[in-house]
Design an enzyme around this catalytic site. Sequence first.
Site, PDB file in Angstrom:
ATOM      1  N   GLU A 171       0.833  -1.036   0.065  1.00  8.31           N
ATOM      2  CA  GLU A 171      -0.167   0.051  -0.051  1.00  8.31           C
ATOM      3  C   GLU A 171       0.839   1.166   0.148  1.00  8.31           C
ATOM      4  OE1 GLU A 171      -3.125  -0.282   3.062  1.00  8.31           O
ATOM      5  OE2 GLU A 171      -4.046  -2.029   1.815  1.00  8.31           O
ATOM      6  N   GLU A 290      -5.336  -8.254  -0.543  1.00 10.35           N
ATOM      7  CA  GLU A 290      -6.043  -8.216   0.645  1.00 10.35           C
ATOM      8  C   GLU A 290      -7.608  -7.835   0.332  1.00 10.35           C
ATOM      9  OE1 GLU A 290      -4.698  -5.332   3.573  1.00 10.35           O
ATOM     10  OE2 GLU A 290      -2.708  -5.803   3.248  1.00 10.35           O
TER      11      GLU A 290
HETATM   12  O1  AHR Z   1      -5.196  -5.870   7.068  1.00 12.65           O
HETATM   13  C1  AHR Z   1      -5.227  -4.736   7.818  1.00 12.65           C
HETATM   14  C2  AHR Z   1      -4.401  -3.510   7.212  1.00 12.65           C
HETATM   15  O2  AHR Z   1      -5.483  -3.084   5.921  1.00 12.65           O
HETATM   16  C3  AHR Z   1      -3.151  -3.842   6.280  1.00 12.65           C
HETATM   17  O3  AHR Z   1      -1.996  -3.895   7.189  1.00 12.65           O
HETATM   18  C4  AHR Z   1      -3.166  -2.802   5.505  1.00 12.65           C
HETATM   19  O4  AHR Z   1      -2.437  -3.384   4.122  1.00 12.65           O
HETATM   20  C5  AHR Z   1      -4.461  -2.494   5.195  1.00 12.65           C
HETATM   21  O5  AHR Z   1      -4.789  -1.146   5.094  1.00 12.65           O
END
Ligand code: AHR
Length: 495
Positions: A171, A290
Amino acid sequence: MARLVVDPAFVVGAVDRRLFGSFVEHMGRCVYTGIYEPGHPTADADGFRQDVLELVRELGVTAVRYPGGNFVSNYHWEDGVGPKDQRPRRLDLAWRAIEPNQFGTDEFVAWSRKAGVEPIWAANFGTRGIREAVDLLEYCNLPAGTEPADRRVANGAEEPHGIKIWCLGNEMDGPWQIGHKTPEEYARLAEEAANAMRRVDPDLEFVACGSSNAQMPTFGEWERVVLERTYDLVDHISLHAYYEPHDGDQAGFLAAAEEMDRMIGSVIATADHVRALKRSDKEITLSFDEWNVWRQADFPGELGLEIREAGPLIEDTYTVDDAVVVGSLLITLLRHADRVKIACLAQLVNVIGPIRTEPGGRAWRQTIFHPFALTARYAGPTVLRTAIADGPEIDTAAFGRVPALWSTATYDDSTGELAIFVVNRSETEKIDLEIPVTGRLVRHLALYDDDRSAMNSADDPDRVQPRSVDGTEVVDGVCRATLPPASWHLIQLSS
Ligand code: AHR
């Protein structure tokens, strides 16, 4: 009567099993008192909780991304290797936590082997860069003969860890990220790091950071800039997205798959735009590394967190509706199986996880565990296109009018087995569904409940679980099923 039409001739693509991946971050209780808890009654000699390992295997997870997440952007991997009593305690800036470094690279690889999952490593591109990524890669993948590889051997891992998939940061578009970058800054770093890392191990697969979500101001442009720089060096571009109800729009939440579908479409379009600019034969694929339901509205923000060690963080307890949404997001990933090659349900244990534990105590399945486990278990090797005829529509504040039914199908031509995954997103209407088929019904499992807010807990761990649906039958080449409001289904047929 709605009709779902599917034919083995209408192929979307092969299912990459890494679509059923998950994510372990040093955050809250995902690692400590989640997968790792020496002294727990079920802990093995490595301190890994066997009760959790069993649930991870049952979940059907195939690959696990590690060690973050935001955590990685300030992580020194060197702190987490070697004798445990000499490892430093550090302040994790991402989650304002004390990191004891009792679980690190070698423990993660050993745990992955026991869980039967492929390890995916995310490297620190926030506070560190090319040199550290190369050192870590040597530590993990070279047999011996360089200082980092010899260090691994000295730490007890004679064989290389052989980690093939490397995320080039996490990110990096997000202002919350330690070491956040502009697209140009990140693109240069990713380009140079991928170039250097390939010299260590030419067989690696690289995931370039895409956007943290589709609402980021740089969404689209970030991917273009990054891919223009890195197109020939990387294999995948990442996508992240978390879904939650907004402004009471539960209908829109049940239809969250629309948003995921549009995001995937936009990233494919951007990657293919860069491909056109480059007149390239190469196709960039997607790593949705994610995704999940996460009620971020309840999260106080990083600066609202008290500094402590392994304190509970974002331990969302999931409802029936959440499980239906997770099932529909999996359907979406399968619908794009031709381009989405990796996907990671974030996270695995406790932290927005399908598995929940008590420190020193019980472990159980959250509601979202079930659609994931059944999809991972019953999805066949090939995704087929499904078309819905005469299906009703629903109104949502978020997406306007959308189809109530959301579906995909997989086929195994070696067994003739057809698995249909379908969600009824209507909150009020049951839907009678017809599926013209050649075979017989094997099973119809579903997830729904009169109480859509029902949850599982340590004391009632099976309050919400899949049920076998009575009444579904195949007569004269037509499968007929009734789908209750807000429900997720697996209908398996065999020829
Ligand atoms: O999964 C929680 C967080 O969400 C992670 O650390 C990040 O990559 C995302 O913003």
